[in-house]
Design an enzyme around this catalytic site. Structure first.
Site, mmCIF file in Angstrom:
data_model
loop_
_atom_site.group_PDB
_atom_site.id
_atom_site.type_symbol
_atom_site.label_atom_id
_atom_site.label_comp_id
_atom_site.label_asym_id
_atom_site.label_seq_id
_atom_site.Cartn_x
_atom_site.Cartn_y
_atom_site.Cartn_z
ATOM 1 N N GLU A 11 0.903 -1.124 -0.155
ATOM 2 C CA GLU A 11 -0.052 -0.261 -0.317
ATOM 3 C C GLU A 11 1.128 1.797 0.003
ATOM 4 O O GLU A 11 0.376 2.739 -0.603
ATOM 5 C CB GLU A 11 -1.049 -0.360 1.286
ATOM 6 C CG GLU A 11 -2.630 -1.005 0.992
ATOM 7 C CD GLU A 11 -2.047 -2.141 1.454
ATOM 8 O OE1 GLU A 11 -0.645 -2.331 2.192
ATOM 9 O OE2 GLU A 11 -3.048 -2.893 1.566
ATOM 10 N N PHE A 45 -11.345 -7.040 14.368
ATOM 11 C CA PHE A 45 -10.041 -7.716 13.357
ATOM 12 C C PHE A 45 -9.712 -6.252 11.999
ATOM 13 O O PHE A 45 -10.661 -6.331 11.989
ATOM 14 C CB PHE A 45 -10.119 -9.020 12.662
ATOM 15 C CG PHE A 45 -9.611 -9.403 11.828
ATOM 16 C CD1 PHE A 45 -8.182 -10.211 12.356
ATOM 17 C CD2 PHE A 45 -10.055 -9.776 10.858
ATOM 18 C CE1 PHE A 45 -7.394 -10.189 11.257
ATOM 19 C CE2 PHE A 45 -8.547 -9.876 9.447
ATOM 20 C CZ PHE A 45 -7.621 -9.799 10.445
ATOM 21 N N GLN A 46 -8.765 -6.258 12.004
ATOM 22 C CA GLN A 46 -8.059 -5.128 11.464
ATOM 23 C C GLN A 46 -9.319 -3.806 11.258
ATOM 24 O O GLN A 46 -9.548 -3.227 10.169
ATOM 25 C CB GLN A 46 -8.248 -5.766 9.728
ATOM 26 C CG GLN A 46 -7.479 -6.824 9.572
ATOM 27 C CD GLN A 46 -7.136 -7.062 8.519
ATOM 28 O OE1 GLN A 46 -8.023 -6.961 7.255
ATOM 29 N NE2 GLN A 46 -6.341 -7.335 7.819
ATOM 30 N N LYS A 95 -17.828 -1.039 5.922
ATOM 31 C CA LYS A 95 -18.128 -2.332 5.342
ATOM 32 C C LYS A 95 -19.892 -2.506 4.723
ATOM 33 O O LYS A 95 -20.459 -2.295 3.845
ATOM 34 C CB LYS A 95 -17.803 -3.521 5.895
ATOM 35 C CG LYS A 95 -17.851 -4.245 5.203
ATOM 36 C CD LYS A 95 -17.700 -6.374 5.318
ATOM 37 C CE LYS A 95 -17.199 -7.321 3.854
ATOM 38 N NZ LYS A 95 -16.873 -7.019 2.764
ATOM 39 N N MET A 127 22.691 10.694 1.638
ATOM 40 C CA MET A 127 22.713 11.672 2.220
ATOM 41 C C MET A 127 23.599 12.209 4.484
ATOM 42 O O MET A 127 24.079 13.431 4.519
ATOM 43 C CB MET A 127 21.446 12.609 2.298
ATOM 44 C CG MET A 127 21.160 13.486 1.985
ATOM 45 S SD MET A 127 22.051 14.619 1.277
ATOM 46 C CE MET A 127 20.648 16.066 0.502
#
Lengths: 574, 180
Positions: A52, A114-115, A164, A470
């Site tokens: 993602e 969950f999630q 959902k 850097m």
């Protein structure tokens, strides 16, 4: 009265009405309904990334290259948290995104389901607007608001958290044509009086200077900016984000100012008597020590964001306006000024300390940048973050046919490669070149699969110095060469007091050439100057993504450099 | 640095309070008090915010609040004639009979209500300016050992008549003295 439809149907309807033809999406339990709806709509291309974070940088690259809103669809929980860095990046660099995160059903929110994460809460300070849809009846309006807010005013990312059950619930089928938000009225005018005051200052100046920021590129006001420079004969410097606002080979263009800016550009800022700045937020990388910034100048500041004005630098004439509108007005008044003497002084500085690397130490980054300039006269140049980014910002030449995309505000390593893929997906007809380092490349390496499957045939120039350069440069200059955590070859049995590359250094991993090949892409390794041009010739012929790994000198540094917090005129030059 | 007051009209929606308060913590603005409640329009909430800041930061705060989508209107109350009150409960425990008598006296002079009483404790309910509340607390602290204080933060509204301008000016000055 239209018939009731499901939330998922309305979502796709919204995409179609907004003219969205590309969605960057990664599946998960809480977006399966949306994906199922997209299955029925082949006219919307769904890009499947491999992570993602890659997804959202791809959407950013897409949005930057096309000027359209980048649309992301990710699932709840980890899908949502993985886009946070990209949201912050887009927020900082003002990239229009609409990011849809799936969410657990309304009745489970707050249950540690969950999630489940409170993604709106987590991203409040890094989105322009974010909301959880709690009522199916609001969905149409919220989606319309999302697109409106993302692309108007100062663009930015909008996050819509979509439970959902809202996706499956039936409700009104209308997608509003427009939306009025009482707390959001982007500035659509310019205060002519203030602008006139600003212009008067400029006109009266002996040593006037334009400081051009990313706002010009965002507003796509490049052509107007160029005309203003030509009409007034006032020289211009840019910020990194403003690079390309006017063609880099223009006689009135000096270069980038700031921490790794050009000597002449920083001196010009230091000595000008009127600094007319447009579309910059006076970031610390531009100003350095605020007390020493443009000490002799009266400052005019045009910005679309009221809050950007007089925040870092107190300005003499503040002007809140869209760059396009301000420039249009300025062009009505603009008259040539006598800047010959001032210009010749600036050019004198440039001759004293031009941007130049030694040519006796093997293949330098400058040689690679010069070849990129020669090989690609049009297209999109995308960079990651680090030394290569600054070299690109210094040496890459830009004009109206070439665009420069970089992560300027947040400085997100891992941005470059996926953003290049997104740019290529948005503009398949354009040549897209990604300039990256060996460190940043490994931060979103998995997106090579996305590039392959999407046919996003980008040319990726990996400037490999075996270091996180850097930071290593800072260690080299300010920390007595104590290279902690910056050597990418370092193994457990290396001596603690290693002061740099030596014959006993272990081999570098990964082998980028083999890695590219393992995905079916092509890898080319370039060891010396003569091989640069042929490598590009070969890469351009390929029908797959190409990695070109340039083995550059390990301890090359970006110069000039201003130490953080120092005045911009105190540059380290050698 | 001085105390300043803002009235903020916001959308009455989930998360707006978090967004506003998050701005203050995220940008290191010095928030003194924040109260919020709905208005005559139930879709709109009004906040009364007190911040301590210098002039430049205060300008930034107002701009930053203004650019939030959920913020409908920002009103700077600092130099306006306003009415401002704060609710405060002070429970004094472990009181002797003499203590109770003194508390009643204090309540009478401060014109606050004694809203509850027990065998050895007294509850004062005050609706005064923040400064007056501060004074009461100071007095109670000097006299009594066990005090429990609950206060709600200032709530302010713009005045109708100009005659009370002097009153609010008085309160504002006292705040400045306190913080300088």
């Amino acid at each position: 009265m239209a018939m009731d439809i499901t939330g998922r149907k309305l979502f796709v309807k919204a995409l179609l009405e907004e003219g969205v033809d590309t969605v960057f999406g990664y599946p998960g339990g809480m977006v399966t309904d949306i994906l199922d709806e997209l299955y029925k709509h082949e006219e919307i291309e769904l890009v499947l990334p491999r992570h993602e974070q890659g997804l959202i940088h791809e959407a950013e690259g897409y949005a930057k290259a096309t000027g359209n809103v980048g649309v992301c669809v990710v699932t709840s929980g980890p899908g949502a948290t993985n886009v946070i860095t990209g949201l912050a990046d887009a927020h900082y660099d003002n990239i229009p995104l609409v990011c849809i995160t799936g969410q657990v059903p309304l009745n489970l929110i707050g249950n540690d389901a969950f999630q489940e994460v409170d993604i709106v809460g987590m991203t409040r300070s890094i989105t322009k607007y974010g909301v959880t849809v709690r009522d199916r009846r609001d969905l149409g309006k919220i989606l319309k608001m999302a697109f409106h807010i993302a692309k108007t005013g100062k663009p930015g990312p909008v996050l819509i958290d979509l439970p959902k059950d809202i996706q499956t619930a039936s409700g009104p089928g209308e997608y509003p044509k427009e939306v009025s938000i009482r707390g959001y009225k982007p500035n659509e005018n310019v205060h002519v009086g203030q602008l006139k005051k600003g212009y008067k200052l400029l006109k009266a100046a002996k040593k006037p200077l334009f400081l051009v920021g990313g706002g010009i590129n965002i507003a796509r006001a490049n052509e107007k900016m160029l005309r203003l420079v030509e009409q007034t004969k006032v020289p211009a410097v840019t910020t990194v984000m403003g690079k390309g606002a006017i063609p880099t080979d223009h006689p009135y263009y000096i270069g980038n100012s700031g921490m790794h800016g050009k000597y002449a550009a920083n001196l010009a800022v230091g000595q000008c008597d009127v600094l007319f700045s447009i579309g910059t937020r006076f970031n610390d990388r531009i100003t350095g020590d605020l007390n020493e910034f443009a000490p002799n100048a009266q400052i005019v500041h045009v910005d679309i964001d009221t809050a950007a004005i007089s925040r870092n630098v107190v300005v003499d004439v503040p002007i809140v306006a869209d760059a396009n509108l301000a420039l249009e007005k300025l062009l009505e008044w603009a008259e040539p000024q006598d800047t010959d003497e001032w210009l010749s002084r600036i050019r004198e500085w440039d001759r004293e300390n031009p941007l130049e690397m030694r040519r006796d130490k093997g293949m330098t980054p400058q040689m690679i940048m010069e070849q990129i300039n020669e090989q690609f006269t049009e297209g999109v140049i995308v960079t990651d973050v680090g030394q290569h980014q600054m070299w690109a910002a210094q040496y890459i030449e830009l004009n109206e046919k070439k665009q420069f995309i970089t992560s300027g505000g947040l400085g997100t390593m891992g941005f470059g490669f996926p953003a290049a893929i997104g740019a290529k997906i948005g503009c398949p007809e354009k040549q897209v070149v990604c300039i990256t380092g060996d460190g940043g490349m490994q931060m979103n390496l998995q997106e090579l699969a996305t590039a392959m499957t999407q046919g996003a045939n980008v040319i990726v120039c990996i400037l490999n110095n075996c270091y996180l350069g850097m930071v290593r440069q800072m260690q080299q200059l300010f920390y007595g060469k104590r290279y902690k955590a910056t050597c990418l070859r370092r193994r457990k049995d290396c001596p603690n007091d290693c002061k740099g590359p030596n014959p006993s250094c272990p081999p570098y991993e990964p082998d980028f050439v083999k890695l590219a090949e393992s995905y079916g892409a092509m890898g080319i390794r370039v060891m010396k100057e003569e091989e640069i041009a042929p490598a590009f010739e070969k890469a351009k012929e390929q029908k797959v993504p190409v990695f070109i790994e340039f083995m550059i000198a390990a301890e090359e540094i970006v110069l000039p450099m201003v130490k953080g917090g120092n005045p911009m005129t105190e540059m380290i030059l050698k | 640095m001085k105390n300043r007051w803002i009235a903020l009209y916001v959308e009455n929606q989930v998360g707006v309070l978090a967004k506003v308060s998050g701005l203050f913590s995220g940008k290191s603005y010095n928030l003194q008090s924040l109260t919020v409640g709905t208005t005559e329009d139930e879709t709109v909430s009004r906040m009364t915010i007190c911040v301590t800041s210098d002039d430049i930061t205060f300008e930034q705060i107002k701009k930053q609040l203004n650019r939030m989508v959920e913020v409908i209107k920002v009103i700077d109350l600092t130099d306006m004639p306003i009415h401002m009150k704060e609710i405060l409960f002070a429970k004094v425990k472990n009181c002797s009979v003499a203590d109770k008598a003194e508390l009643f006296q204090i309540a009478q002079v401060f014109q606050v209500e004694v809203s509850d009483i027990g065998t050895d404790s007294v509850l004062l309910e005050c609706k005064m300016t923040e400064r007056r509340n501060n004074e009461l607390i100071d007095l109670l602290r000097s006299k009594f050992q066990q005090i429990e204080i609950v206060r709600g933060g200032g709530v302010a509204i713009e005045s109708i008549s100009t005659s009370c301008a002097g009153r609010s000016e008085y309160f504002r000055l006292s705040h400045q003295q306190k913080t300088t």
